[in-house]
Design a protein around this motif. Sequence first.
Motif, PDB file in Angstrom:
ATOM      1  N   ARG A  41      42.405  31.403  39.481  1.00 13.78           N
ATOM      2  CA  ARG A  41      41.348  32.289  38.987  1.00 13.78           C
ATOM      3  C   ARG A  41      41.346  33.660  39.662  1.00 13.78           C
ATOM      4  N   LYS A  42      42.489  34.045  40.182  1.00 11.55           N
ATOM      5  CA  LYS A  42      42.628  35.358  40.801  1.00 11.55           C
ATOM      6  C   LYS A  42      43.758  36.127  40.128  1.00 11.55           C
ATOM      7  N   GLU A  43      43.829  37.430  40.443  1.00  5.81           N
ATOM      8  CA  GLU A  43      44.899  38.234  39.887  1.00  5.81           C
ATOM      9  C   GLU A  43      46.184  38.032  40.684  1.00  5.81           C
ATOM     10  N   PRO A  44      47.334  38.307  40.088  1.00  6.49           N
ATOM     11  CA  PRO A  44      48.597  38.226  40.831  1.00  6.49           C
ATOM     12  C   PRO A  44      48.653  39.304  41.913  1.00  6.49           C
ATOM     13  N   LYS A  45      49.256  38.931  43.020  1.00  8.48           N
ATOM     14  CA  LYS A  45      49.461  39.891  44.115  1.00  8.48           C
ATOM     15  C   LYS A  45      50.905  39.803  44.581  1.00  8.48           C
ATOM     16  N   LEU A  46      51.456  40.959  44.894  1.00  8.40           N
ATOM     17  CA  LEU A  46      52.844  41.014  45.323  1.00  8.40           C
ATOM     18  C   LEU A  46      53.028  40.248  46.617  1.00  8.40           C
ATOM     19  N   LEU A  47      53.967  39.321  46.595  1.00  9.63           N
ATOM     20  CA  LEU A  47      54.340  38.585  47.798  1.00  9.63           C
ATOM     21  C   LEU A  47      55.489  39.296  48.510  1.00  9.63           C
TER      22      LEU A  47
ATOM     23  N   SER B   1      48.272  51.319  48.688  1.00  9.40           N
ATOM     24  CA  SER B   1      47.790  50.399  47.662  1.00  9.40           C
ATOM     25  C   SER B   1      46.685  51.066  46.862  1.00  9.40           C
ATOM     26  N   ALA B   2      46.214  50.391  45.826  1.00 10.54           N
ATOM     27  CA  ALA B   2      45.152  50.900  44.982  1.00 10.54           C
ATOM     28  C   ALA B   2      44.081  49.832  44.847  1.00 10.54           C
ATOM     29  N   VAL B   3      42.836  50.291  44.815  1.00  9.50           N
ATOM     30  CA  VAL B   3      41.717  49.371  44.594  1.00  9.50           C
ATOM     31  C   VAL B   3      41.307  49.497  43.133  1.00  9.50           C
ATOM     32  N   ILE B   4      41.323  48.399  42.429  1.00  9.33           N
ATOM     33  CA  ILE B   4      41.092  48.392  40.991  1.00  9.33           C
ATOM     34  C   ILE B   4      39.873  47.532  40.688  1.00  9.33           C
ATOM     35  N   SER B   5      39.000  48.059  39.866  1.00  8.06           N
ATOM     36  CA  SER B   5      37.853  47.260  39.423  1.00  8.06           C
ATOM     37  C   SER B   5      37.895  47.146  37.906  1.00  8.06           C
ATOM     38  N   GLN B   6      37.407  46.045  37.408  1.00  6.28           N
ATOM     39  CA  GLN B   6      37.319  45.816  35.976  1.00  6.28           C
ATOM     40  C   GLN B   6      35.911  45.372  35.621  1.00  6.28           C
ATOM     41  N   LYS B   7      35.454  45.858  34.474  1.00  7.95           N
ATOM     42  CA  LYS B   7      34.160  45.433  33.958  1.00  7.95           C
ATOM     43  C   LYS B   7      34.290  45.069  32.502  1.00  7.95           C
ATOM     44  N   PRO B   8      33.675  44.034  32.013  1.00  5.78           N
ATOM     45  CA  PRO B   8      32.976  43.021  32.794  1.00  5.78           C
ATOM     46  C   PRO B   8      33.974  42.081  33.454  1.00  5.78           C
ATOM     47  N   PRO B  85      38.691  32.918  18.390  1.00  3.24           N
ATOM     48  CA  PRO B  85      38.882  32.051  19.567  1.00  3.24           C
ATOM     49  C   PRO B  85      40.262  32.181  20.199  1.00  3.24           C
ATOM     50  N   GLU B  86      41.258  32.568  19.419  1.00  2.00           N
ATOM     51  CA  GLU B  86      42.622  32.729  19.955  1.00  2.00           C
ATOM     52  C   GLU B  86      42.719  33.896  20.936  1.00  2.00           C
ATOM     53  N   ASP B  87      41.728  34.763  20.934  1.00  2.61           N
ATOM     54  CA  ASP B  87      41.708  35.893  21.878  1.00  2.61           C
ATOM     55  C   ASP B  87      41.140  35.495  23.234  1.00  2.61           C
ATOM     56  N   SER B  88      40.663  34.275  23.340  1.00  2.00           N
ATOM     57  CA  SER B  88      40.153  33.805  24.639  1.00  2.00           C
ATOM     58  C   SER B  88      41.291  33.831  25.652  1.00  2.00           C
ATOM     59  N   SER B  89      41.063  34.577  26.711  1.00  2.00           N
ATOM     60  CA  SER B  89      42.155  34.826  27.643  1.00  2.00           C
ATOM     61  C   SER B  89      41.608  35.585  28.846  1.00  2.00           C
ATOM     62  N   ILE B  90      42.471  35.807  29.813  1.00  2.00           N
ATOM     63  CA  ILE B  90      42.147  36.737  30.887  1.00  2.00           C
ATOM     64  C   ILE B  90      42.907  38.033  30.599  1.00  2.00           C
ATOM     65  N   TYR B  91      42.184  39.138  30.661  1.00  2.00           N
ATOM     66  CA  TYR B  91      42.785  40.441  30.423  1.00  2.00           C
ATOM     67  C   TYR B  91      42.816  41.191  31.756  1.00  2.00           C
ATOM     68  N   LEU B  92      44.002  41.673  32.115  1.00  2.00           N
ATOM     69  CA  LEU B  92      44.168  42.337  33.399  1.00  2.00           C
ATOM     70  C   LEU B  92      44.759  43.723  33.202  1.00  2.00           C
ATOM     71  N   CYS B  93      44.224  44.667  33.940  1.00  2.00           N
ATOM     72  CA  CYS B  93      44.901  45.956  33.990  1.00  2.00           C
ATOM     73  C   CYS B  93      45.736  46.005  35.261  1.00  2.00           C
ATOM     74  N   SER B  94      46.784  46.769  35.213  1.00  2.00           N
ATOM     75  CA  SER B  94      47.615  46.957  36.403  1.00  2.00           C
ATOM     76  C   SER B  94      48.018  48.422  36.492  1.00  2.00           C
ATOM     77  N   GLY B 106      44.251  44.482  38.621  1.00  2.00           N
ATOM     78  CA  GLY B 106      42.815  44.358  38.715  1.00  2.00           C
ATOM     79  C   GLY B 106      42.425  42.887  38.756  1.00  2.00           C
ATOM     80  N   PRO B 107      41.159  42.611  39.033  1.00  2.00           N
ATOM     81  CA  PRO B 107      40.707  41.221  39.172  1.00  2.00           C
ATOM     82  C   PRO B 107      40.664  40.450  37.860  1.00  2.00           C
ATOM     83  N   GLY B 108      40.796  41.154  36.742  1.00  2.00           N
ATOM     84  CA  GLY B 108      40.825  40.473  35.451  1.00  2.00           C
ATOM     85  C   GLY B 108      39.453  40.342  34.817  1.00  2.00           C
ATOM     86  N   THR B 109      39.471  40.213  33.497  1.00  2.00           N
ATOM     87  CA  THR B 109      38.267  39.948  32.701  1.00  2.00           C
ATOM     88  C   THR B 109      38.510  38.655  31.955  1.00  2.00           C
TER      89      THR B 109
END
Lengths: 114, 114
Positions: A41-47, B1-8, B85-94, B106-109
Amino acid sequence: RKEVEQDPGPFNVPEGATVAFNCTYSNSASQSFFWYRQDCRKEPKLLMSVYSSGNEDGRFTAQLNRASQYISLLIRDSKLSDSATYLCVVIPLDRGSTLGRLYFGRGTQLTVWP
Amino acid sequence: SAVISQKPSRDICQRGTSLTIQCQVDSQVTMMFWYRQQPGQSLTLIATANQGSEATYESGFVIDKFPISRPNLTFSTLTVSNMSPEDSSIYLCSVVTPGSDEQFFGPGTRLTVL
């Protein structure tokens, strides 16, 4: 054929064990290689990045075999905290690929038990 | 590094509605991407968010379904339109930071469509 193939596991090993993950990639023009770690339940992080000469970071060793299009990750002296999914990642270098695009393997799930 | 936030961070939506996900970075980055991770699967690139111009979509993803904006170097949005329902997923920006080919996620939505 998928760009990146990984054995999904799961691998269940006791603390202190040595475990190795393998990954193959299909695009011989691939440029850069990485191992990412993803906790539940977390994002991928570079190892770690994977270099042609092989590289080591503490208990972790990554190897690249360009001739066989094969990448490996070795974890020595496994810790409980190593439990995660390990993702093999490749960046191709060819004109048909999106710049910076990462190709992810499905990931290999590791559980280290006490 | 970069600090990334996602909403929601997560949402539960009704079929046929749309959801816009925001991605904010604490520093200017060279590249921003949007990924999808379906349950039990690895990450799939949806598109590259281009600053000031239309996004570049990967095969299987279209602008009408996943409109993307990137008005500046630190912010992007992804809209999931007319959800099913097929769109149920985790969406992440990078993002990729200047002078590096490492991608930070990012932490994902976590999206659930009923």
